[in-house]
Design an enzyme around this catalytic site. Structure first.
Site, PDB file in Angstrom:
ATOM      1  N   ASP A 202      47.759  47.918  35.892  1.00  0.00           N
ATOM      2  CA  ASP A 202      46.475  48.538  36.207  1.00  0.00           C
ATOM      3  C   ASP A 202      46.434  48.980  37.662  1.00  0.00           C
ATOM      4  O   ASP A 202      47.362  48.694  38.433  1.00  0.00           O
ATOM      5  CB  ASP A 202      45.320  47.559  35.903  1.00  0.00           C
ATOM      6  CG  ASP A 202      45.579  46.146  36.404  1.00  0.00           C
ATOM      7  OD1 ASP A 202      46.496  45.951  37.226  1.00  0.00           O
ATOM      8  OD2 ASP A 202      44.875  45.221  35.975  1.00  0.00           O
TER       9      ASP A 202
ATOM     10  N   ASN B 142      36.380  36.080  34.494  1.00  0.00           N
ATOM     11  CA  ASN B 142      35.542  36.409  33.326  1.00  0.00           C
ATOM     12  C   ASN B 142      36.374  36.581  32.055  1.00  0.00           C
ATOM     13  O   ASN B 142      35.857  37.000  31.030  1.00  0.00           O
ATOM     14  CB  ASN B 142      34.727  37.688  33.599  1.00  0.00           C
ATOM     15  CG  ASN B 142      35.612  38.929  33.689  1.00  0.00           C
ATOM     16  OD1 ASN B 142      36.831  38.841  33.659  1.00  0.00           O
ATOM     17  ND2 ASN B 142      34.999  40.087  33.811  1.00  0.00           N
TER      18      ASN B 142
ATOM     19  N   HIS C  39      39.127  38.611  31.775  1.00  0.00           N
ATOM     20  CA  HIS C  39      39.810  39.898  31.576  1.00  0.00           C
ATOM     21  C   HIS C  39      41.329  39.734  31.603  1.00  0.00           C
ATOM     22  O   HIS C  39      41.861  38.818  32.221  1.00  0.00           O
ATOM     23  CB  HIS C  39      39.330  40.973  32.571  1.00  0.00           C
ATOM     24  CG  HIS C  39      39.700  40.773  34.001  1.00  0.00           C
ATOM     25  ND1 HIS C  39      38.849  41.075  35.046  1.00  0.00           N
ATOM     26  CD2 HIS C  39      40.837  40.316  34.596  1.00  0.00           C
ATOM     27  CE1 HIS C  39      39.450  40.818  36.191  1.00  0.00           C
ATOM     28  NE2 HIS C  39      40.648  40.357  35.942  1.00  0.00           N
TER      29      HIS C  39
ATOM     30  N   GLU D  77      38.070  44.280  30.360  1.00  0.00           N
ATOM     31  CA  GLU D  77      36.964  43.344  30.536  1.00  0.00           C
ATOM     32  C   GLU D  77      36.514  42.805  29.173  1.00  0.00           C
ATOM     33  O   GLU D  77      36.866  43.384  28.132  1.00  0.00           O
ATOM     34  CB  GLU D  77      35.803  44.063  31.241  1.00  0.00           C
ATOM     35  CG  GLU D  77      36.149  44.614  32.635  1.00  0.00           C
ATOM     36  CD  GLU D  77      36.223  43.539  33.738  1.00  0.00           C
ATOM     37  OE1 GLU D  77      36.601  42.386  33.449  1.00  0.00           O
ATOM     38  OE2 GLU D  77      35.915  43.879  34.892  1.00  0.00           O
TER      39      GLU D  77
END
Ligand code: F6R
Length: 231
Positions: free
Chosen positions: A63, A131, A133, A138
């Site tokens: 990414d 979180n 991801h 996400e």
């Protein structure tokens, strides 16, 4: 999923580096898959210590922040150039989504085509966000997702602001490999350290659903989790 329990992050990074070398050397012509961030920095340090240099000539980044040039201090392209290419004395090409030939409207599609042409990857390194991801997929990302531009959650922007000199500079979008793209690698090495990630890891392992991106990968035929957290 194979789980390797370690006592410390240092020990985990060392084991991750060993597994990475073993997988990359098993398919020396296949590209390798790289991740970035604090956890991976330790893995690259251990790789450099072993004197390992990949025999492949291509690598793919998971990414990249959207809208920052590859020369930016915090771009993932820059981070991988520093920690992987220069760190290991390797002259190959790192394909980074959203950068170079993969910038612009059709960039994600072109990145996806290139990974299909040159892949599958021998091994893909993965971290987990606070979180939950995976790359920048996400919670709620489709399990069949491909490389695309995504919005970052406020909690991701907050967690990653520690790496920026000016926290207000953290981009709010990124280009990320999709969960289906990642699932194609022959081996996945997932490294999860830090008590802040305990809740996300527990949920992904024990109550997987569409809000836990790891659920798209935890049935992969060759995935190893390295952690000192409770599983
Ligand atoms: C980065 C990436 C992210 C990180 C995750 C954990 O390429 O794919 O999913 O792996 O945000 O980052 P750290 O290790 O900084 O906690």
């Amino acid at each position: 999923m194979k789980i390797i329990r370690v006592a410390t992050a240092e020990q985990g990074a060392e084991i991750a580096a060993e597994l990475f070398v073993e997988a990359a050397d098993s398919y020396p012509r296949d590209p390798v898959g790289l991740a970035t961030g604090g956890t991976m920095a330790g893995v690259y340090r251990h790789l450099a210590k072993t004197g390992f240099t990949p025999r492949c000539s291509e690598a793919f980044a998971l990414d990249e922040y959207f809208g920052i040039p590859d020369t930016h201090e915090n771009s993932y392209a820059n981070e991988l150039n520093r920690e992987f290419s220069k760190g290991l004395g390797w002259n190959g090409t790192i394909h980074t989504p959203g950068q170079g030939p993969y910038a612009g409207l059709h960039g994600p599609e072109k990145f996806e085509q290139t990974i299909q042409e040159l892949g599958p990857l021998s091994v893909q390194l993965l971290g987990l966000g606070v979180n939950g991801h995976i790359a920048f997929n996400e919670p709620g990302s489709p399990f069949d997702s491909k490389t695309r531009v995504v919005d970052l959650e406020p909690s991701t922007i907050q967690a990653n602001s520690v790496y920026f000199a000016d926290p207000a500079e953290v981009p709010n979008q990124a280009t990320s490999q999709g969960l289906a793209t990642i699932a194609q690698a022959k081996k996945l090495i997932l490294i999860v350290f830090g008590s802040a990630k305990q809740a996300a890891l527990t949920k992904a392992l024990h109550s997987p659903d569409e809000t836990t991106p790891l659920a798209a990968l935890n049935q992969h035929s060759n995935i190893t989790l390295i952690t000192y957290l409770e599983t």
